[in-house]
Design a protein around this motif. Sequence first.
Motif, PDB file in Angstrom:
ATOM      1  N   SER A 103       0.770  -1.233  -0.077  1.00  0.00           N
ATOM      2  CA  SER A 103      -0.057  -0.044  -0.016  1.00  0.00           C
ATOM      3  C   SER A 103       0.813   1.298  -0.016  1.00  0.00           C
ATOM      4  N   LEU A 104       2.039   1.064   0.485  1.00  0.00           N
ATOM      5  CA  LEU A 104       2.981   2.392   0.750  1.00  0.00           C
ATOM      6  C   LEU A 104       3.439   2.473  -0.788  1.00  0.00           C
ATOM      7  N   LEU A 105       3.903   1.503  -1.430  1.00  0.00           N
ATOM      8  CA  LEU A 105       4.426   1.315  -2.822  1.00  0.00           C
ATOM      9  C   LEU A 105       3.286   2.118  -3.828  1.00  0.00           C
ATOM     10  N   ALA A 106       2.040   1.710  -3.490  1.00  0.00           N
ATOM     11  CA  ALA A 106       0.859   2.252  -4.125  1.00  0.00           C
ATOM     12  C   ALA A 106       0.605   3.764  -4.039  1.00  0.00           C
ATOM     13  N   ALA A 107       0.832   4.272  -2.771  1.00  0.00           N
ATOM     14  CA  ALA A 107       0.797   5.637  -2.569  1.00  0.00           C
ATOM     15  C   ALA A 107       2.027   6.248  -3.182  1.00  0.00           C
ATOM     16  N   VAL A 108       3.202   5.714  -3.256  1.00  0.00           N
ATOM     17  CA  VAL A 108       4.233   6.444  -4.101  1.00  0.00           C
ATOM     18  C   VAL A 108       3.937   6.475  -5.549  1.00  0.00           C
ATOM     19  N   GLY A 109       3.451   5.441  -5.991  1.00  0.00           N
ATOM     20  CA  GLY A 109       2.934   5.416  -7.245  1.00  0.00           C
ATOM     21  C   GLY A 109       2.132   6.413  -7.816  1.00  0.00           C
ATOM     22  N   ILE A 110       1.155   6.756  -7.017  1.00  0.00           N
ATOM     23  CA  ILE A 110       0.017   7.784  -7.169  1.00  0.00           C
ATOM     24  C   ILE A 110       0.858   9.022  -7.255  1.00  0.00           C
ATOM     25  N   PHE A 111       1.585   9.210  -6.295  1.00  0.00           N
ATOM     26  CA  PHE A 111       2.243  10.855  -6.227  1.00  0.00           C
ATOM     27  C   PHE A 111       3.220  10.749  -7.426  1.00  0.00           C
ATOM     28  N   VAL A 112       3.962   9.901  -7.719  1.00  0.00           N
ATOM     29  CA  VAL A 112       5.088  10.059  -8.742  1.00  0.00           C
ATOM     30  C   VAL A 112       4.516  10.020 -10.067  1.00  0.00           C
ATOM     31  N   MET A 113       3.703   8.990 -10.455  1.00  0.00           N
ATOM     32  CA  MET A 113       3.083   8.841 -11.826  1.00  0.00           C
ATOM     33  C   MET A 113       1.917   9.840 -12.194  1.00  0.00           C
ATOM     34  N   LEU A 216      -5.148  21.003 -10.547  1.00  0.00           N
ATOM     35  CA  LEU A 216      -6.024  20.622  -9.488  1.00  0.00           C
ATOM     36  C   LEU A 216      -6.150  19.005  -9.235  1.00  0.00           C
ATOM     37  N   ILE A 217      -6.054  18.354 -10.342  1.00  0.00           N
ATOM     38  CA  ILE A 217      -5.945  17.035 -10.552  1.00  0.00           C
ATOM     39  C   ILE A 217      -4.629  16.517  -9.602  1.00  0.00           C
ATOM     40  N   GLY A 218      -3.655  17.136  -9.874  1.00  0.00           N
ATOM     41  CA  GLY A 218      -2.055  16.727  -9.610  1.00  0.00           C
ATOM     42  C   GLY A 218      -2.261  16.951  -7.882  1.00  0.00           C
ATOM     43  N   ALA A 219      -2.920  18.298  -7.437  1.00  0.00           N
ATOM     44  CA  ALA A 219      -3.100  18.330  -6.190  1.00  0.00           C
ATOM     45  C   ALA A 219      -3.821  17.479  -5.243  1.00  0.00           C
ATOM     46  N   LEU A 220      -4.968  17.077  -5.788  1.00  0.00           N
ATOM     47  CA  LEU A 220      -5.854  16.194  -5.311  1.00  0.00           C
ATOM     48  C   LEU A 220      -4.988  14.735  -5.088  1.00  0.00           C
ATOM     49  N   LEU A 221      -4.414  14.128  -6.346  1.00  0.00           N
ATOM     50  CA  LEU A 221      -3.689  12.924  -6.261  1.00  0.00           C
ATOM     51  C   LEU A 221      -2.558  12.884  -5.117  1.00  0.00           C
ATOM     52  N   VAL A 222      -1.608  14.343  -4.934  1.00  0.00           N
ATOM     53  CA  VAL A 222      -0.735  14.100  -4.047  1.00  0.00           C
ATOM     54  C   VAL A 222      -1.357  14.089  -2.512  1.00  0.00           C
ATOM     55  N   TYR A 223      -2.583  14.908  -2.334  1.00  0.00           N
ATOM     56  CA  TYR A 223      -3.168  14.424  -1.101  1.00  0.00           C
ATOM     57  C   TYR A 223      -3.467  13.385  -0.727  1.00  0.00           C
ATOM     58  N   ILE A 224      -4.215  12.592  -1.541  1.00  0.00           N
ATOM     59  CA  ILE A 224      -4.528  11.114  -1.649  1.00  0.00           C
ATOM     60  C   ILE A 224      -3.523  10.278  -1.232  1.00  0.00           C
ATOM     61  N   ALA A 225      -2.056  10.346  -1.870  1.00  0.00           N
ATOM     62  CA  ALA A 225      -0.962   9.695  -1.954  1.00  0.00           C
ATOM     63  C   ALA A 225      -0.350   9.996  -0.366  1.00  0.00           C
ATOM     64  N   TYR A 226      -0.389  11.306   0.072  1.00  0.00           N
ATOM     65  CA  TYR A 226       0.157  11.584   1.261  1.00  0.00           C
ATOM     66  C   TYR A 226      -0.833  10.732   2.507  1.00  0.00           C
ATOM     67  N   ARG A 227      -2.018  10.778   2.317  1.00  0.00           N
ATOM     68  CA  ARG A 227      -2.849  10.102   3.242  1.00  0.00           C
ATOM     69  C   ARG A 227      -2.748   8.839   3.328  1.00  0.00           C
ATOM     70  N   LEU A 228      -2.577   7.908   2.220  1.00  0.00           N
ATOM     71  CA  LEU A 228      -2.418   6.534   2.306  1.00  0.00           C
ATOM     72  C   LEU A 228      -1.118   6.265   2.751  1.00  0.00           C
ATOM     73  N   GLY A 229      -0.056   6.959   2.200  1.00  0.00           N
ATOM     74  CA  GLY A 229       1.270   6.868   2.537  1.00  0.00           C
ATOM     75  C   GLY A 229       1.263   6.886   4.237  1.00  0.00           C
ATOM     76  N   SER A 230       0.786   7.889   4.386  1.00  0.00           N
ATOM     77  CA  SER A 230       0.817   7.994   6.141  1.00  0.00           C
ATOM     78  C   SER A 230       0.382   7.065   6.824  1.00  0.00           C
ATOM     79  N   ASP A 231      -0.943   6.466   6.470  1.00  0.00           N
ATOM     80  CA  ASP A 231      -1.614   5.362   7.156  1.00  0.00           C
ATOM     81  C   ASP A 231      -0.517   4.038   7.140  1.00  0.00           C
ATOM     82  N   ALA A 232      -0.008   3.742   5.919  1.00  0.00           N
ATOM     83  CA  ALA A 232       0.752   2.578   5.823  1.00  0.00           C
ATOM     84  C   ALA A 232       2.232   2.689   6.700  1.00  0.00           C
ATOM     85  N   ARG A 233       2.628   4.007   6.745  1.00  0.00           N
ATOM     86  CA  ARG A 233       3.831   4.250   7.555  1.00  0.00           C
ATOM     87  C   ARG A 233       3.473   3.660   8.894  1.00  0.00           C
TER      88      ARG A 233
END
Length: 345
Positions: A103-113, A216-233
């Motif tokens: 799930s952490l890798l998925a969050a990184v993928g959302i952020f980068v890609m 706006l789409i990018g900001a939304l994705l970065v926020y979601i990636a942060y939330r998912l990554g924070s939970d996985a961490r």
Amino acid sequence: MSSTSQEQRPAATAGDSGGQEAAETDGHTRVTVLVALAANLVIAVAKAVGGIFAGSPALLSEAAHSVADSLNEVFLLAALSRSRRPPDARHPFGYGKERFFWSLLAAVGIFVMGGCFSFFQGFEAIRNGSEETFSGYIAGLVVLGVAFVAEGISLIRAVRQAHRQGEGVGDVQDPALRTVLAEDGTAVLGVTFAAIGMVLHMITGQALWEGCASILIGALLVYIAYRLGSDARDQLIGEAADPELTGRIRELLRAQPEIDSVEALFTMKTGVDSALVAARVDLVPGMDSEEVEEVAVRIKRSVAEMFPDAGQIFLDVTDRDHTDHDHTARAAQESPAATGERGGA
């Protein structure tokens, strides 16, 4: 007198109702992930072709979003298959945390890609502008309409599964299902933003609108990636079980007449539906080794009944009366309570 007892419940078997329920839940989650993967693969191709044909930065941003989501679904499928492996000598607490890692890798993928590419497309559109034909607008909007329907169907299935498991959308514990919900919900919003940006571009002739939609789409994705990554961490580091449940376990221990005081109580999630419980308690004075063993077995059984997800239960018991310390310590070490045998619990 001091002894440490461990309760490690066996891995789920075909006849274990808890194991069957977990396997059934994993099966539903796997289907949900596969539905999301199929939808994202088809949509990614459609968005990419439509974005190139229409020259739409917002549509290309959405294509990158769908590619990232598709890769993440592959990560989640790997998590589902690897996390259910039984414990072994190298990983005595099992592989449940595999889900948190993937799930952490998925969050990184959302952020980068997803997020970073969307920002790039948005800034490029604002800086350089873009030209689109009327047919390009129509093609882009049709693609977005199809994407909205497909993502909506995938989102509805994920929401229904969450409710089937008795969880609200914001309370889902399974990181695989939580990621699918976040991705599909973000995708529906992203498609909406892209469509609005494209319509405003068509009306005004200003690419600024599509550029802003991409950002706006990018900001939304970065926020979601942060939330998912924070939970996985938090889960990878070693997140405690629910505080309310921990409090109930503490009260259960304090209610035992043989326990004088609860010195420490620790819990840690070792998987989606598995956890570790460790407690250090002082017993009332004057108990012999057999009584200590019986008390330890009964307490572990009570904790297991209250907290079925407790795959391992460790109990460190000490007696304030040390008059026969050496004899009772040796006897306790040889007992099932100290050797880790189930002892009926």
